[in-house]
Enzyme design. Structure first.
Site, PDB file in Angstrom:
ATOM      1  CE  LYS A  44     -39.662 -40.616 -51.191  1.00 17.16           C
ATOM      2  NZ  LYS A  44     -38.530 -41.441 -51.759  1.00 17.16           N
ATOM      3  CD1 TRP A  49     -35.026 -46.143 -40.337  1.00 16.85           C
ATOM      4  CD2 TRP A  49     -36.683 -44.645 -40.131  1.00 16.85           C
ATOM      5  NE1 TRP A  49     -34.894 -45.540 -39.117  1.00 16.85           N
ATOM      6  CE2 TRP A  49     -35.885 -44.622 -38.963  1.00 16.85           C
ATOM      7  CE3 TRP A  49     -37.773 -43.779 -40.230  1.00 16.85           C
ATOM      8  CZ2 TRP A  49     -36.167 -43.762 -37.903  1.00 16.85           C
ATOM      9  CZ3 TRP A  49     -38.044 -42.933 -39.183  1.00 16.85           C
ATOM     10  CH2 TRP A  49     -37.254 -42.918 -38.025  1.00 16.85           C
ATOM     11  CG  HIS A 104     -44.769 -48.333 -52.531  1.00 12.58           C
ATOM     12  ND1 HIS A 104     -44.354 -48.185 -51.231  1.00 12.58           N
ATOM     13  CD2 HIS A 104     -43.745 -47.866 -53.292  1.00 12.58           C
ATOM     14  CE1 HIS A 104     -43.129 -47.662 -51.231  1.00 12.58           C
ATOM     15  NE2 HIS A 104     -42.746 -47.462 -52.465  1.00 12.58           N
ATOM     16  CB  SER A 134     -41.238 -37.178 -48.474  1.00 16.70           C
ATOM     17  OG  SER A 134     -40.208 -38.082 -48.785  1.00 16.70           O
TER      18      SER A 134
HETATM   19  S1  PPS Z   1     -39.646 -44.899 -51.160  1.00 18.38           S
HETATM   20  O1  PPS Z   1     -39.004 -44.308 -52.356  1.00 18.38           O
HETATM   21  O2  PPS Z   1     -41.117 -44.856 -51.265  1.00 18.38           O
HETATM   22  O3  PPS Z   1     -39.162 -46.240 -50.868  1.00 18.38           O
HETATM   23  O4  PPS Z   1     -39.256 -43.912 -49.986  1.00 18.38           O
HETATM   24  P1  PPS Z   1     -39.360 -44.272 -48.436  1.00 18.38           P
HETATM   25  O5  PPS Z   1     -38.124 -44.988 -48.036  1.00 18.38           O
HETATM   26  O6  PPS Z   1     -40.657 -44.867 -48.111  1.00 18.38           O
HETATM   27  O7  PPS Z   1     -39.368 -42.813 -47.757  1.00 18.38           O
HETATM   28  C1  PPS Z   1     -38.312 -41.903 -47.898  1.00 18.38           C
HETATM   29  C2  PPS Z   1     -38.400 -40.926 -46.748  1.00 18.38           C
HETATM   30  O8  PPS Z   1     -37.976 -41.575 -45.544  1.00 18.38           O
HETATM   31  C3  PPS Z   1     -36.878 -40.865 -45.003  1.00 18.38           C
HETATM   32  N1  PPS Z   1     -35.959 -41.760 -44.307  1.00 18.38           N
HETATM   33  C4  PPS Z   1     -35.672 -41.644 -42.997  1.00 18.38           C
HETATM   34  N2  PPS Z   1     -36.138 -40.807 -42.056  1.00 18.38           N
HETATM   35  C5  PPS Z   1     -35.641 -40.927 -40.812  1.00 18.38           C
HETATM   36  N3  PPS Z   1     -34.713 -41.833 -40.476  1.00 18.38           N
HETATM   37  C6  PPS Z   1     -34.211 -42.700 -41.372  1.00 18.38           C
HETATM   38  N4  PPS Z   1     -33.283 -43.584 -41.008  1.00 18.38           N
HETATM   39  C7  PPS Z   1     -34.701 -42.628 -42.704  1.00 18.38           C
HETATM   40  N5  PPS Z   1     -34.449 -43.306 -43.860  1.00 18.38           N
HETATM   41  C8  PPS Z   1     -35.214 -42.757 -44.814  1.00 18.38           C
HETATM   42  C9  PPS Z   1     -36.259 -40.213 -46.220  1.00 18.38           C
HETATM   43  O9  PPS Z   1     -35.358 -39.213 -45.863  1.00 18.38           O
HETATM   44  C10 PPS Z   1     -37.488 -39.733 -46.938  1.00 18.38           C
HETATM   45  O10 PPS Z   1     -38.131 -38.644 -46.276  1.00 18.38           O
HETATM   46  P2  PPS Z   1     -37.817 -37.098 -46.561  1.00 18.38           P
HETATM   47  O11 PPS Z   1     -38.831 -36.335 -45.749  1.00 18.38           O
HETATM   48  O12 PPS Z   1     -37.993 -36.864 -48.027  1.00 18.38           O
HETATM   49  O13 PPS Z   1     -36.417 -36.849 -46.099  1.00 18.38           O
END
Ligand code: PPS
Length: 338
Positions: A44, A49, A104, A134
């Site tokens: 998370k 991203w 991870h 998150s």
């Molecule tokens: S995972 O399941 O561990 O792979 O999740 P991960 O991708 O690491 O984290 C998910 C959070 O990243 C946010 N997210 C983004 N934030 C800003 N911009 C972009 N483009 C973006 N893409 C993914 C996603 O919304 C999750 O955070 P939260 O706070 O829950 O919204």
């Protein structure tokens, strides 16, 4: 919901999904190659991203090429296991080089061949409070992870490192500490977020970026900025007022030189809003029995500071205290100008 059949098991004190633990031998004997790039994150923290950013860089900003596969399949997830499907290790083995992989795992559980081959590591860290929020919502909707319980219960579980992939503190600290010895680009979710929100404002106009210290999470940004470790001859040293700064750093780290127009396009295409609506990214094809997005969407909010909507003042102070304790003695040069 509460009926979830999902118990975590531990490897050297780190809780992991049972299928991962069952496949541990294969994971540990994974053979990395010297030209592998490994995307490393605590869950998370911006994995999806940075994956999209890296892929856009790799494809020179070609959006169609990035649509070739679901994001979760583009970069094999090393420790992933869900028999009878091919494991992350098997997917990586089937992939042509140069490979981009993701994990991870904390440093001490990483397959040793990554260190032995001096691979490139791209680490993204996110503020512990937002990360917890998150993860809490993710565990509510993810049917193959344990039910998080109430927010109060989850707070305890998380700070005790009893969530999948273990302690946030150990993870960030572990990766930060190997920084000087390996090829690691260490980035922060909050910095990349600045990028997609457009140009920076300056406090003094003297070439300094606005302090990004996150209110209520005192130690977080202090000294952890990659800039303070760079050398004046390093083109990244000046840390210019450049909305594409973090993306440019990634490209540079990957050995890619991209035109400004391509960088601009990457900034636009990797915004939260764009990615949320992208079916190759938003997990909309994942069955409800695995992710129930009616509970909470995978692309949830994508903001900095949502913890303020969840933490009590007491919880926030407790975590600040814990942060100080856990991160104490980490060889970080504190950046006093902040
Ligand atoms: S995972 O399941 O561990 O792979 O999740 P991960 O991708 O690491 O984290 C998910 C959070 O990243 C946010 N997210 C983004 N934030 C800003 N911009 C972009 N483009 C973006 N893409 C993914 C996603 O919304 C999750 O955070 P939260 O706070 O829950 O919204």
């Amino acid at each position: 919901g509460p009926g979830k059949q999902t118990q975590l098991r531990e490897v050297e004190g780190v809780p992991l999904q049972a299928a991962i633990v069952d496949n541990w031998g294969q994971i540990q004997s994974f053979e990395a190659k010297p030209d592998d790039l490994l995307i490393c994150t605590y869950p998370k923290s911006g994995t999806t991203w940075i994956q999209e950013i890296v892929d856009m860089i790799e494809q020179n900003g070609d959006v169609e090429k990035c649509q070739r596969a679901l994001i979760q399949h583009r970069h094999p997830f090393i420790e992933w296991a869900r028999p009878p499907q091919p494991s992350g290790v098997e997917k990586a083995q089937a992939m042509p080089s140069p490979r981009i992989l993701r994990t991870h795992l904390p440093t001490r559980l990483l397959p040793p061949s990554f260190w032995e081959n001096n691979c490139k590591f791209l680490y993204v860290a996110r503020n512990v409070k937002d990360c917890m929020v998150s993860y809490y919502h993710f565990q509510r909707m993810n049917q193959v992870l344990p039910d998080p319980g109430t927010w109060e219960e989850y707070f305890e579980t998380f700070i005790n490192g009893k969530v999948a992939w273990g302690s946030w503190f150990e993870h960030v600290k572990g990766w930060w500490e190997v920084k000087g010895r390996y090829q690691i680009l260490f980035l922060f979710y909050e910095d990349i977020k600045k990028v997609s929100e457009g140009p920076f404002t300056t406090s003094s106009g003297g070439g300094q970026r606005t302090p990004r210290l996150i209110e209520g999470c005192i130690s977080w940004r202090q000294g952890m900025s990659p800039r303070i470790h760079s050398h004046p001859s390093d083109p990244l040293h000046s840390y210019p007022q450049d909305p594409k700064c973090e993306i440019r750093k990634v490209a540079q780290f990957m050995g890619k030189h991209l035109d400004e127009t391509v960088l601009d396009k990457i900034v636009q295409e990797t915004s939260f809003e764009k990615m949320k609506d992208n079916p190759m990214i938003n997990r909309s094809t994942v069955p409800k029995s695995i992710m129930d997005q009616s509970i909470s969407p995978f692309m949830r909010k994508g903001t900095v500071g949502d913890w303020k909507n969840h933490f009590t003042v007491a919880q926030s102070h407790r975590l600040d205290e814990l942060y100080r304790k856990k991160m104490e003695g980490v060889s970080i040069d504190f950046c006093l100008e902040l």
